[in-house]
Motif scaffolding. Structure first.
Motif, PDB file in Angstrom:
ATOM      1  N   TYR A   4       0.849  -1.186   0.000  1.00 50.03           N
ATOM      2  CA  TYR A   4       0.000   0.000   0.000  1.00 50.03           C
ATOM      3  C   TYR A   4       0.886   1.238   0.000  1.00 50.03           C
ATOM      4  N   ARG A   5       0.488   2.231  -0.758  1.00 53.67           N
ATOM      5  CA  ARG A   5       1.229   3.489  -0.827  1.00 53.67           C
ATOM      6  C   ARG A   5       0.462   4.540  -0.037  1.00 53.67           C
ATOM      7  N   VAL A   6       1.109   5.110   0.975  1.00 49.78           N
ATOM      8  CA  VAL A   6       0.457   6.076   1.845  1.00 49.78           C
ATOM      9  C   VAL A   6       1.213   7.402   1.850  1.00 49.78           C
ATOM     10  N   LEU A   7       0.446   8.472   2.039  1.00 54.86           N
ATOM     11  CA  LEU A   7       1.027   9.803   2.192  1.00 54.86           C
ATOM     12  C   LEU A   7       0.920  10.167   3.667  1.00 54.86           C
ATOM     13  N   PHE A   8       2.055  10.432   4.306  1.00 55.64           N
ATOM     14  CA  PHE A   8       2.099  10.772   5.731  1.00 55.64           C
ATOM     15  C   PHE A   8       2.400  12.255   5.875  1.00 55.64           C
ATOM     16  N   VAL A   9       1.493  12.982   6.545  1.00 58.44           N
ATOM     17  CA  VAL A   9       1.605  14.428   6.705  1.00 58.44           C
ATOM     18  C   VAL A   9       1.904  14.740   8.167  1.00 58.44           C
ATOM     19  N   ASP A  10       3.095  15.248   8.431  1.00 60.55           N
ATOM     20  CA  ASP A  10       3.475  15.620   9.795  1.00 60.55           C
ATOM     21  C   ASP A  10       4.642  16.592   9.717  1.00 60.55           C
ATOM     22  N   ASP A  11       4.645  17.602  10.584  1.00 59.68           N
ATOM     23  CA  ASP A  11       5.711  18.607  10.538  1.00 59.68           C
ATOM     24  C   ASP A  11       6.871  18.304  11.482  1.00 59.68           C
ATOM     25  N   SER A  12       6.833  17.192  12.181  1.00 59.47           N
ATOM     26  CA  SER A  12       7.931  16.799  13.064  1.00 59.47           C
ATOM     27  C   SER A  12       8.887  15.887  12.306  1.00 59.47           C
ATOM     28  N   ASP A  13      10.121  16.344  12.113  1.00 59.88           N
ATOM     29  CA  ASP A  13      11.109  15.529  11.395  1.00 59.88           C
ATOM     30  C   ASP A  13      11.342  14.194  12.092  1.00 59.88           C
ATOM     31  N   PHE A  14      11.451  14.221  13.425  1.00 63.02           N
ATOM     32  CA  PHE A  14      11.702  12.995  14.176  1.00 63.02           C
ATOM     33  C   PHE A  14      10.563  11.996  13.981  1.00 63.02           C
ATOM     34  N   LEU A  15       9.328  12.457  14.187  1.00 62.54           N
ATOM     35  CA  LEU A  15       8.180  11.563  14.074  1.00 62.54           C
ATOM     36  C   LEU A  15       8.011  11.058  12.638  1.00 62.54           C
ATOM     37  N   THR A  16       8.205  11.943  11.686  1.00 64.86           N
ATOM     38  CA  THR A  16       8.084  11.555  10.281  1.00 64.86           C
ATOM     39  C   THR A  16       9.081  10.450   9.945  1.00 64.86           C
ATOM     40  N   GLU A  17      10.308  10.620  10.381  1.00 65.92           N
ATOM     41  CA  GLU A  17      11.351   9.620  10.116  1.00 65.92           C
ATOM     42  C   GLU A  17      11.013   8.296  10.794  1.00 65.92           C
ATOM     43  N   HIS A  18      10.637   8.351  12.064  1.00 64.94           N
ATOM     44  CA  HIS A  18      10.335   7.134  12.822  1.00 64.94           C
ATOM     45  C   HIS A  18       9.141   6.381  12.234  1.00 64.94           C
ATOM     46  N   VAL A  19       8.053   7.095  12.000  1.00 68.91           N
ATOM     47  CA  VAL A  19       6.841   6.453  11.493  1.00 68.91           C
ATOM     48  C   VAL A  19       7.063   5.890  10.098  1.00 68.91           C
ATOM     49  N   SER A  20       7.628   6.683   9.209  1.00 66.28           N
ATOM     50  CA  SER A  20       7.802   6.204   7.832  1.00 66.28           C
ATOM     51  C   SER A  20       8.763   5.015   7.777  1.00 66.28           C
ATOM     52  N   ARG A  21       9.849   5.075   8.528  1.00 67.99           N
ATOM     53  CA  ARG A  21      10.808   3.963   8.544  1.00 67.99           C
ATOM     54  C   ARG A  21      10.156   2.683   9.087  1.00 67.99           C
ATOM     55  N   THR A  22       9.413   2.806  10.181  1.00 67.78           N
ATOM     56  CA  THR A  22       8.780   1.627  10.784  1.00 67.78           C
ATOM     57  C   THR A  22       7.689   1.051   9.881  1.00 67.78           C
ATOM     58  N   LEU A  23       6.852   1.911   9.317  1.00 61.47           N
ATOM     59  CA  LEU A  23       5.795   1.411   8.430  1.00 61.47           C
ATOM     60  C   LEU A  23       6.383   0.725   7.195  1.00 61.47           C
ATOM     61  N   GLN A  24       7.514   1.223   6.722  1.00 59.02           N
ATOM     62  CA  GLN A  24       8.154   0.610   5.559  1.00 59.02           C
ATOM     63  C   GLN A  24       8.859  -0.691   5.922  1.00 59.02           C
ATOM     64  N   SER A  25       9.709  -0.644   6.951  1.00 57.21           N
ATOM     65  CA  SER A  25      10.534  -1.818   7.251  1.00 57.21           C
ATOM     66  C   SER A  25       9.768  -2.936   7.948  1.00 57.21           C
ATOM     67  N   GLU A  26       8.861  -2.596   8.853  1.00 55.00           N
ATOM     68  CA  GLU A  26       8.150  -3.617   9.621  1.00 55.00           C
ATOM     69  C   GLU A  26       6.839  -4.077   8.977  1.00 55.00           C
ATOM     70  N   HIS A  27       6.236  -3.205   8.151  1.00 46.00           N
ATOM     71  CA  HIS A  27       4.885  -3.500   7.654  1.00 46.00           C
ATOM     72  C   HIS A  27       4.748  -3.452   6.141  1.00 46.00           C
ATOM     73  N   GLY A  28       5.814  -3.116   5.426  1.00 50.88           N
ATOM     74  CA  GLY A  28       5.800  -3.174   3.971  1.00 50.88           C
ATOM     75  C   GLY A  28       5.056  -2.062   3.258  1.00 50.88           C
ATOM     76  N   PHE A  29       4.741  -0.967   3.944  1.00 48.62           N
ATOM     77  CA  PHE A  29       4.090   0.155   3.285  1.00 48.62           C
ATOM     78  C   PHE A  29       5.107   0.944   2.465  1.00 48.62           C
ATOM     79  N   ASP A  30       4.650   1.552   1.399  1.00 41.99           N
ATOM     80  CA  ASP A  30       5.431   2.517   0.634  1.00 41.99           C
ATOM     81  C   ASP A  30       4.972   3.877   1.135  1.00 41.99           C
ATOM     82  N   VAL A  31       5.845   4.611   1.838  1.00 35.60           N
ATOM     83  CA  VAL A  31       5.449   5.849   2.510  1.00 35.60           C
ATOM     84  C   VAL A  31       6.137   7.045   1.870  1.00 35.60           C
TER      85      VAL A  31
END
Length: 131
Positions: A4-31
């Motif tokens: 699944y390809r998702v668009l993640f909208v967040d202005d926190s660099d830390f949270l954006t990096e953590h969430v996108s990396r985890t959703l990609q590596s652990e759950h196979g999302f394209d973020v």
């Protein structure tokens, strides 16, 4: 099946990096990530290949509910499930969020750590229920 390809909208660099990396590596999302609601609208208008929008409630120039409502009313943006990701209490937001077109809610405090299994599952369920 492709991820699944998702668009993640967040202005926190830390949270954006953590969430996108985890959703990609652990759950196979394209973020793909953007920091503002305006960037989200522009990205969605330019690409019809997303399966879902995930947005933080608190954004720089508007909130996630305002973004959801604007996407819901925008003819140039595809109709997509919208997951609201918030650290705020969910109860006061529910009615307004449903009216704005929000498909699912995820609490940052409970689900923004570790492998984010609940978060990933809510995204999948929102996409599958929408399709």
């Amino acid at each position: 099946m492709s991820p699944y390809r998702v668009l993640f909208v967040d202005d926190s660099d830390f949270l954006t990096e953590h969430v996108s990396r985890t959703l990609q590596s652990e759950h196979g999302f394209d973020v793909e990530t953007v920091a503002t609601a305006a960037d989200a609208r522009s990205t969605l208008a330019d690409s019809a290949s997303f399966d879902c929008v995930i947005s933080s409630y608190e954004l720089l120039e508007e909130n996630g509910l305002e973004l959801a409502a604007s996407l819901h009313d925008e003819a140039t943006v595809p109709d997509l499930p919208f997951v609201l990701f918030t650290g705020n209490p969910l109860e006061p937001l529910v009615d307004e969020a449903l009216e704005a077109g929000v498909s699912a809610f995820v609490s940052k405090s409970d689900h923004a750590t570790g492998e984010m299994n609940v978060f990933a599952n809510r995204i999948r369920l929102a996409i599958e229920a929408h399709g």
